[in-house]
Scaffold this motif. Structure first.
Motif, PDB file in Angstrom:
ATOM      1  N   PRO A 140       0.813  -1.229   0.000  1.00  0.00           N
ATOM      2  CA  PRO A 140       0.000   0.000   0.000  1.00  0.00           C
ATOM      3  C   PRO A 140       0.834   1.261   0.000  1.00  0.00           C
ATOM      4  CG  PRO A 140      -0.109  -1.103   2.141  1.00  0.00           C
ATOM      5  CD  PRO A 140       0.571  -2.049   1.219  1.00  0.00           C
ATOM      6  N   PHE A 143       1.878   2.013  -3.683  1.00  0.00           N
ATOM      7  CA  PHE A 143       0.785   2.604  -4.463  1.00  0.00           C
ATOM      8  C   PHE A 143       0.506   4.031  -4.009  1.00  0.00           C
ATOM      9  CE2 PHE A 143      -0.408  -1.883  -5.423  1.00  0.00           C
ATOM     10  CZ  PHE A 143      -0.474  -1.766  -6.806  1.00  0.00           C
ATOM     11  N   GLY A 147       0.971   7.438  -6.310  1.00  0.00           N
ATOM     12  CA  GLY A 147      -0.078   8.443  -6.436  1.00  0.00           C
ATOM     13  C   GLY A 147       0.414   9.818  -6.024  1.00  0.00           C
ATOM     14  N   ILE A 271      -2.384  -8.231  -6.648  1.00  0.00           N
ATOM     15  CA  ILE A 271      -2.117  -6.813  -6.397  1.00  0.00           C
ATOM     16  C   ILE A 271      -0.615  -6.543  -6.348  1.00  0.00           C
ATOM     17  CG2 ILE A 271      -2.343  -4.975  -4.671  1.00  0.00           C
ATOM     18  CD1 ILE A 271      -5.092  -5.866  -4.059  1.00  0.00           C
ATOM     19  N   MET A 275       1.479  -4.162  -8.745  1.00  0.00           N
ATOM     20  CA  MET A 275       2.392  -3.140  -8.245  1.00  0.00           C
ATOM     21  C   MET A 275       3.658  -3.091  -9.092  1.00  0.00           C
ATOM     22  SD  MET A 275       4.280  -2.896  -4.519  1.00  0.00           S
ATOM     23  CE  MET A 275       5.373  -4.282  -4.925  1.00  0.00           C
ATOM     24  N   THR A 278       2.786  -1.366 -12.283  1.00  0.00           N
ATOM     25  CA  THR A 278       2.474   0.056 -12.092  1.00  0.00           C
ATOM     26  C   THR A 278       3.737   0.866 -11.888  1.00  0.00           C
ATOM     27  OG1 THR A 278       0.359  -0.570 -11.083  1.00  0.00           O
ATOM     28  CG2 THR A 278       1.107   1.690 -10.753  1.00  0.00           C
ATOM     29  N   ILE A 326      -4.720   5.088  -8.334  1.00  0.00           N
ATOM     30  CA  ILE A 326      -3.565   4.265  -7.951  1.00  0.00           C
ATOM     31  C   ILE A 326      -3.494   4.113  -6.438  1.00  0.00           C
ATOM     32  CG2 ILE A 326      -1.038   4.188  -7.950  1.00  0.00           C
ATOM     33  CD1 ILE A 326      -1.098   5.518 -10.687  1.00  0.00           C
ATOM     34  N   ALA A 327      -3.717   5.202  -5.706  1.00  0.00           N
ATOM     35  CA  ALA A 327      -3.712   5.108  -4.240  1.00  0.00           C
ATOM     36  C   ALA A 327      -4.854   4.228  -3.748  1.00  0.00           C
ATOM     37  CB  ALA A 327      -3.813   6.505  -3.621  1.00  0.00           C
ATOM     38  N   ILE A 329      -5.899   1.536  -5.097  1.00  0.00           N
ATOM     39  CA  ILE A 329      -5.441   0.139  -5.172  1.00  0.00           C
ATOM     40  C   ILE A 329      -4.699  -0.224  -3.892  1.00  0.00           C
ATOM     41  CG2 ILE A 329      -4.014  -1.505  -6.442  1.00  0.00           C
ATOM     42  CD1 ILE A 329      -4.461   0.177  -8.942  1.00  0.00           C
ATOM     43  N   GLY A 330      -3.895   0.721  -3.392  1.00  0.00           N
ATOM     44  CA  GLY A 330      -3.216   0.477  -2.122  1.00  0.00           C
ATOM     45  C   GLY A 330      -4.201   0.254  -0.995  1.00  0.00           C
ATOM     46  N   TYR A 333      -5.594  -3.273  -0.870  1.00  0.00           N
ATOM     47  CA  TYR A 333      -4.709  -4.299  -0.315  1.00  0.00           C
ATOM     48  C   TYR A 333      -5.065  -4.612   1.134  1.00  0.00           C
ATOM     49  CZ  TYR A 333      -0.414  -6.846   0.725  1.00  0.00           C
ATOM     50  OH  TYR A 333       0.475  -7.817   1.087  1.00  0.00           O
ATOM     51  N   THR A 369       9.487   4.292  -4.543  1.00  0.00           N
ATOM     52  CA  THR A 369       9.206   2.868  -4.313  1.00  0.00           C
ATOM     53  C   THR A 369      10.220   2.268  -3.348  1.00  0.00           C
ATOM     54  OG1 THR A 369       8.187   2.615  -6.495  1.00  0.00           O
ATOM     55  CG2 THR A 369       8.995   0.619  -5.422  1.00  0.00           C
TER      56      THR A 369
END
Length: 429
Positions: A140, A143, A147, A271, A275, A278, A326-327, A329-330, A333, A369
């Motif tokens: 998370p 992601f 974002g 997911i 990641m 992404t 995108i956030a 998606i985190g 999770y 990241t």
């Protein structure tokens, strides 16, 4: 380090003079870490043998590979190397030289190895499990950091990552529970993140409200809203609305059998694989595509972007929405992988840690990241130290991820510069 500064010559002309500046932030941070480790080893000496477990029973190529080292000698020898690296950093700073990036990386690796050797005295340090948990806890954050990078590169301060996490987790739990399909929950999480980002864009871009204030208000709003709906909607109907179907692990053939890193990277859920894609897509798109050029242009110099026909506020708005997806998606999770149910305030402030990863990563997707992975590792390390029964107080264990965050942003990040127009409103003249 040196910079060019205007200088007035005796004849009245303006010349550029070289101004040298010493930067001691990094060496001072290394010195503090080294001193803290030395003090720890002195006041709480540990003896015996520390064993590092490099494989597991499921690994076909490296079943339970163990490396044992004497605790005290190894800890002190690595500490001596840390002292040498710290002196090297001071020498670079004193000589106006930029410290090479390998030095803090090597320092961090040796410091962690030294600390784990001390902590694992007479016990077993599961390296694979530690790294697997670190990756899982970092998902998370990665992601959220991506974002944040997209939003701030476009010139919008995205403080609302926490709210995007929370509404994404809430939406994913409900939709995955109703449909029994985690992919539907994932789409719902993205929509939830976009809704929060839409409000951030509407107030922060169109109505010119301070973006930091809007982000903080949205976080409070989403926290209160999801908490209220959890009590009146999910608790009485938990079997129907709060039992989401989770993503299962998919092991990639051959890659999953690679020693050490195979189980960590290639025996994960959908997911996590998303990641990977992404991170690669954002890193490539931000620097190699027309979209990325436009995003960076409106975040660095919106007036120049406007003169070449780029709609500045529209570009910012749509990219903030993309950042929210995108956030989101985190956020998914949390309920589709980590915990199979939504709970009040379950994101526990990780949105702000993701924002710190953006700053530590200097608004770059790859660096952000790596920063998120560092914070995830610190969180999982806290759990391991509790299991190993180290003499460190439990209160400090809870502080560890945030202490690492502060040290990373304040010390290891060095001199950082946000996008020039980050957080600044643009009014077309």
């Amino acid at each position: 380090m040196s910079t060019l500064a205007p200088h007035a010559a005796p004849d009245g002309t303006i010349q550029l003079a070289v101004v040298k500046v010493r930067h001691f932030k990094l060496p001072v941070t290394l010195a503090i870490v080294t001193v803290l480790l030395g003090v720890l080893y002195l006041i709480a000496p540990r003896s015996g043998v520390s064993t590092f477990l490099l494989g597991d029973a499921s690994s076909a190529l490296l079943p339970r590979g163990e490396v044992a080292v004497p605790t005290a000698p190894t800890a002190w020898i690595t500490l001596a190397f840390l002292v040498a690296l710290t002196l090297w950093a001071f020498w670079d700073a004193w000589g106006y030289r930029r410290t090479q990036v390998w030095l803090p990386i090597l320092f961090a690796f040796l410091a962690m190895f030294s600390f784990l050797t001390w902590a694992g005295a007479g016990g077993l340090v599961p390296v694979t499990g530690l790294l697997f948990g670190a990756v899982s806890l970092s998902v998370p954050l990665v992601f959220g950091a991506l974002g944040g990078v997209i939003g701030e590169r476009a010139g919008v301060v995205n403080v609302a990552i926490e709210g995007q996490f929370l509404l994404g987790a809430f939406s994913a739990a409900i939709l995955a529970s109703i449909t029994g399909n985690p992919f539907v929950g994932l789409v719902g999480a993205m929509i939830g993140g976009v809704l929060v980002a839409f409000l951030l864009g509407a107030f922060g871009i169109k109505y010119l409200v301070d973006q930091v204030i809007v982000g903080v208000v949205l976080n409070v709003l989403v926290t209160g809203l999801t908490g209220f709906l959890y009590g009146v909607l999910l608790v009485p109907n938990a079997a129907l609305l709060n039992t989401p179907t989770r993503f299962s692990r998919w092991e990639i053939p051959l890659l999953g059998d690679i020693p050490v890193i195979g189980p960590i990277l290639f025996n994960q859920t959908f997911i996590v694989y998303l990641m990977y894609l992404t991170v690669a897509a954002v890193a490539w798109g931000l620097y190699r595509t027309r979209w990325g050029l436009r995003v960076r242009a409106v975040g660095e110099h919106p007036q120049a972007a406007d003169t070449v026909g780029i709609r500045v506020n529209a570009t910012r708005f749509w990219n903030v929405s993309l950042a929210g997806a995108i956030a989101g998606i985190g956020g998914a999770y949390f309920t589709l992988v980590s915990v199979p149910a939504f709970a009040k305030e379950m994101t526990a402030g990780l949105g702000f840690i993701a924002l710190a990863a953006v700053i530590f990563g200097r608004w770059d997707p790859i660096r952000a990241t790596l920063a998120a992975l560092l914070f995830g590792f610190a969180t999982n390390l806290q759990n391991l130290l509790t299991v190993l029964k180290t003499p460190i107080p439990s209160e400090f264990m809870l502080m560890l991820p945030y202490v690492v965050t502060i040290l990373a942003v304040a010390g290891f990040a060095g001199q950082i510069r946000a996008p020039a127009a980050d957080g600044k409103h643009y009014i077309k003249e």
